[in-house]
Design an enzyme around this catalytic site. Structure first.
Site, PDB file in Angstrom:
ATOM      1  N   HIS A 178       0.844  -1.286  -0.146  1.00 46.61           N
ATOM      2  CA  HIS A 178       0.032  -0.022  -0.148  1.00 46.61           C
ATOM      3  C   HIS A 178       1.092   1.294   0.195  1.00 46.61           C
ATOM      4  O   HIS A 178       1.936   1.192   0.459  1.00 46.61           O
ATOM      5  CB  HIS A 178      -0.623   0.049   1.480  1.00 46.61           C
ATOM      6  CG  HIS A 178      -2.057   0.856   1.503  1.00 46.61           C
ATOM      7  ND1 HIS A 178      -1.834   2.273   1.942  1.00 46.61           N
ATOM      8  CD2 HIS A 178      -3.062   0.651   1.380  1.00 46.61           C
ATOM      9  CE1 HIS A 178      -2.838   2.782   1.863  1.00 46.61           C
ATOM     10  NE2 HIS A 178      -3.807   1.939   1.440  1.00 46.61           N
TER      11      HIS A 178
ATOM     12  N   ASP B  22       2.408  -4.879   8.192  1.00 46.92           N
ATOM     13  CA  ASP B  22       1.276  -4.028   7.909  1.00 46.92           C
ATOM     14  C   ASP B  22       0.201  -4.867   8.156  1.00 46.92           C
ATOM     15  O   ASP B  22      -0.199  -5.679   7.134  1.00 46.92           O
ATOM     16  CB  ASP B  22       1.398  -3.184   6.347  1.00 46.92           C
ATOM     17  CG  ASP B  22      -0.128  -2.396   6.208  1.00 46.92           C
ATOM     18  OD1 ASP B  22      -0.906  -2.710   6.951  1.00 46.92           O
ATOM     19  OD2 ASP B  22       0.086  -2.016   5.067  1.00 46.92           O
TER      20      ASP B  22
ATOM     21  N   GLN C 244      -4.919  -5.278   6.619  1.00 52.80           N
ATOM     22  CA  GLN C 244      -5.669  -5.995   5.532  1.00 52.80           C
ATOM     23  C   GLN C 244      -6.093  -7.455   6.235  1.00 52.80           C
ATOM     24  O   GLN C 244      -6.802  -8.316   5.708  1.00 52.80           O
ATOM     25  CB  GLN C 244      -5.291  -6.033   4.170  1.00 52.80           C
ATOM     26  CG  GLN C 244      -6.372  -6.123   3.224  1.00 52.80           C
ATOM     27  CD  GLN C 244      -7.330  -5.097   3.094  1.00 52.80           C
ATOM     28  OE1 GLN C 244      -8.543  -5.788   3.285  1.00 52.80           O
ATOM     29  NE2 GLN C 244      -7.003  -3.967   3.053  1.00 52.80           N
TER      30      GLN C 244
ATOM     31  N   LYS D 257     -10.999  -1.001   9.649  1.00 53.45           N
ATOM     32  CA  LYS D 257     -11.098  -2.242   8.642  1.00 53.45           C
ATOM     33  C   LYS D 257     -11.599  -3.472   9.447  1.00 53.45           C
ATOM     34  O   LYS D 257     -11.972  -4.439   8.869  1.00 53.45           O
ATOM     35  CB  LYS D 257      -9.899  -2.500   8.296  1.00 53.45           C
ATOM     36  CG  LYS D 257      -9.308  -1.353   7.377  1.00 53.45           C
ATOM     37  CD  LYS D 257      -8.546  -1.672   6.100  1.00 53.45           C
ATOM     38  CE  LYS D 257      -8.325  -0.456   5.308  1.00 53.45           C
ATOM     39  NZ  LYS D 257      -7.103  -0.409   4.673  1.00 53.45           N
TER      40      LYS D 257
ATOM     41  N   CYS E  57      -4.532   2.449  -3.883  1.00 50.48           N
ATOM     42  CA  CYS E  57      -3.387   2.792  -2.950  1.00 50.48           C
ATOM     43  C   CYS E  57      -2.031   1.938  -3.194  1.00 50.48           C
ATOM     44  O   CYS E  57      -1.425   1.704  -2.524  1.00 50.48           O
ATOM     45  CB  CYS E  57      -3.549   2.961  -1.790  1.00 50.48           C
ATOM     46  SG  CYS E  57      -4.709   4.197  -1.447  1.00 50.48           S
TER      47      CYS E  57
HETATM   48  C1  LIG Z   1      -6.148   0.315   4.483  1.00 50.24           C
HETATM   49  C2  LIG Z   1      -4.697   0.071   4.572  1.00 50.24           C
HETATM   50  C3  LIG Z   1      -3.602   0.862   4.881  1.00 50.24           C
HETATM   51  C4  LIG Z   1      -3.889   2.093   5.559  1.00 50.24           C
HETATM   52  O1  LIG Z   1      -4.884   2.135   6.417  1.00 50.24           O
HETATM   53  P1  LIG Z   1      -5.357   3.644   7.019  1.00 50.24           P
HETATM   54  O2  LIG Z   1      -6.428   3.243   8.050  1.00 50.24           O
HETATM   55  O3  LIG Z   1      -5.724   4.496   5.789  1.00 50.24           O
HETATM   56  O4  LIG Z   1      -4.119   4.307   7.765  1.00 50.24           O
HETATM   57  C5  LIG Z   1      -2.493   0.375   4.941  1.00 50.24           C
HETATM   58  N1  LIG Z   1      -2.271  -0.839   4.437  1.00 50.24           N
HETATM   59  C6  LIG Z   1      -2.979  -1.751   3.996  1.00 50.24           C
HETATM   60  C7  LIG Z   1      -2.570  -3.027   3.501  1.00 50.24           C
HETATM   61  C8  LIG Z   1      -4.308  -1.328   4.026  1.00 50.24           C
HETATM   62  O5  LIG Z   1      -5.165  -2.213   3.560  1.00 50.24           O
END
Ligand SMILES: *Cc1c(COP(=O)(O)O)cnc(C)c1O
Length: 412
Positions: A129, A206, A209, A232, A370
């Site tokens: 992302h 990260d 997701q 999320k 993104c």
């Molecule tokens: C949504 C997402 C982000 C960003 O999350 P925010 O809540 O917008 O800070 C970063 N990495 C991944 C894999 C995502 O799905």
């Protein structure tokens, strides 16, 4: 009943009643919400917690001796412990409240600017992302460190052998997502963490997701940092968590200065507060943190095993139905993936399809998600992304398939 069917026994009709938004109509049709990878919907149980906070005990935390402030502080700290237990962190000080994944990544990347030297290397994956690319580029500009990219294959999987070739004694930090938001690929993070540790590199995962689908155990993974966003996983926007191993959080300098994060302040010198407050400058999203705790309770009550098994069913069903459409191209066909389907139909622009299915009440995402490097890899401007959650149904998928077919007929 066999064990397998027992696992999938999730009462979707009952669950759907928890989500008021699912009663909405869009353009005269009942809403079908397939944009869960962008943000999830919020159950009444979490909405109630938000209303209760502002109705009954809104106060600033960690400061006042008055009862309301203590009540708010207790609830906020209870939420921190819930999140700690959920991710199995060793202690609550390792859970830093943030405004979300992006904030968590920036906090860590900024901290590393004090620890890196020119020539040090940072590895990121090709399927990140933007929020997991840009902060590292900024870090490289500041420090002279070098960014290297772990490539992926046509199936949308990381090429592990390339990772093994890229990693060396020069590697100081490895950053990648647990699950790709553009493709749904679940990365083999445990092996990657182990390998990175063999050269003493720190690993930030990260988990934005992954968190809605997989219950990560940070101690079992032995991960150094793990970041998530509440929105999320059935929580509100504007709040998230950074898990960091204590040894790393102690090493990193604070990210922002301000109230809450100090121990003593004079104009000559300020000493910083202990963890986690060192990284929590200013008044946080108190209500959001408490609601995040409630969202985690809600999801755990349903059970992550059941959620994953049910979503897999939706993924398999949706994939096979979509593949019946002529000209269908699905991107990201890793064997290990969450319920995300990114696709295009030959000759048609994803934006046009997204717009037409919206007219039929269906919310999907179109664009580069993104993750522009992923789109560049496939040499496409973007995709249509349908991402499912445990409150979606096969009937909704059927409606989606019909809508896509109609859109295709209208555009061809
Ligand atoms: C949504 C997402 C982000 C960003 O999350 P925010 O809540 O917008 O800070 C970063 N990495 C991944 C894999 C995502 O799905």
């Amino acid at each position: 009943m066999s064990l397998a069917t027992e696992k999938i026994s999730l009462d979707v009709e009952k669950i759907r009643k928890d989500f008021p938004i699912l009663k909405r109509e869009i353009n005269g049709y009942p809403l079908v919400y397939f944009d869960n990878a962008a943000t999830s919907q919020t159950p009444q149980q979490v909405i109630d917690v938000i209303v209760d906070y502002y109705s009954n005990y809104n106060a600033n935390i960690h400061r006042g001796v008055h009862s309301l402030s203590q009540e708010a502080t207790d609830k906020y700290e209870t939420a921190r412990r819930k999140i700690q237990q959920h991710f199995n962190a060793a202690n609550p000080e390792e859970i830093i409240f943030t405004s979300g994944t992006t904030h968590g990544i920036n906090l860590v990347a900024n901290g590393f600017s004090a620890l890196l030297e020119a020539g040090d290397e940072i590895l990121v994956s090709a399927m990140e992302h933007h929020s997991n690319i840009v902060p590292w580029q900024m870090l490289c500009e500041k420090t002279g460190a070098v960014l290297k990219v772990i490539p992926m294959n046509q199936e949308g999987e990381l090429i592990y052998s390339s990772f093994e070739e890229l990693i060396s004694e020069k590697t100081k930090v490895v950053f990648l997502n647990h699950v790709s938001n553009a493709l749904g690929t679940i990365n083999p993070i445990k092996e990657i963490i182990k390998k990175a540790h063999s050269v003493d590199a720190a690993v930030l995962i990260d988990g934005a997701q992954a968190a809605p689908h997989i219950k990560a155990d940070v101690q079992e993974l032995d991960v150094d940092f793990y970041v998530v966003s509440a929105h999320k996983m059935c929580g509100p926007t504007g709040v998230g968590v950074l898990y960091g191993k204590k040894k790393w959080l102690e090493k990193l300098p604070p990210y922002q200065g301000g109230g809450e994060m100090i121990s003593t302040v004079t104009f000559e010198k300020t000493t910083y507060a202990d963890l986690p407050h060192k990284f929590e400058a200013g008044t946080p999203n108190i209500c959001g943190g408490i609601a995040f705790g409630a969202a985690i309770d809600y999801m755990n009550k349903i059970g992550f095993d059941k959620i994953a098994a049910y979503e897999k069913e939706l993924l398999d069903y949706g994939t096979s139905k979509l593949l019946e459409i002529e000209g269908m191209q699905i991107y990201g066909i890793s064997r290990d993936k969450t319920a995300v389907i990114s696709f295009n139909i030959e000759g048609l622009h994803p934006y046009d399809i997204g717009t037409l299915v919206d007219k039929m009440g269906i919310a999907v995402r179109t664009g580069h998600h993104c993750a522009q490097p992923v789109m560049d890899f496939y040499n496409i401007p973007g995709t249509i992304r349908a991402s499912f959650s445990f409150y979606n149904t096969k009937t909704e998928i059927d409606r989606f398939i019909e809508a896509v077919k109609k859109a295709k007929a209208m555009l061809s």
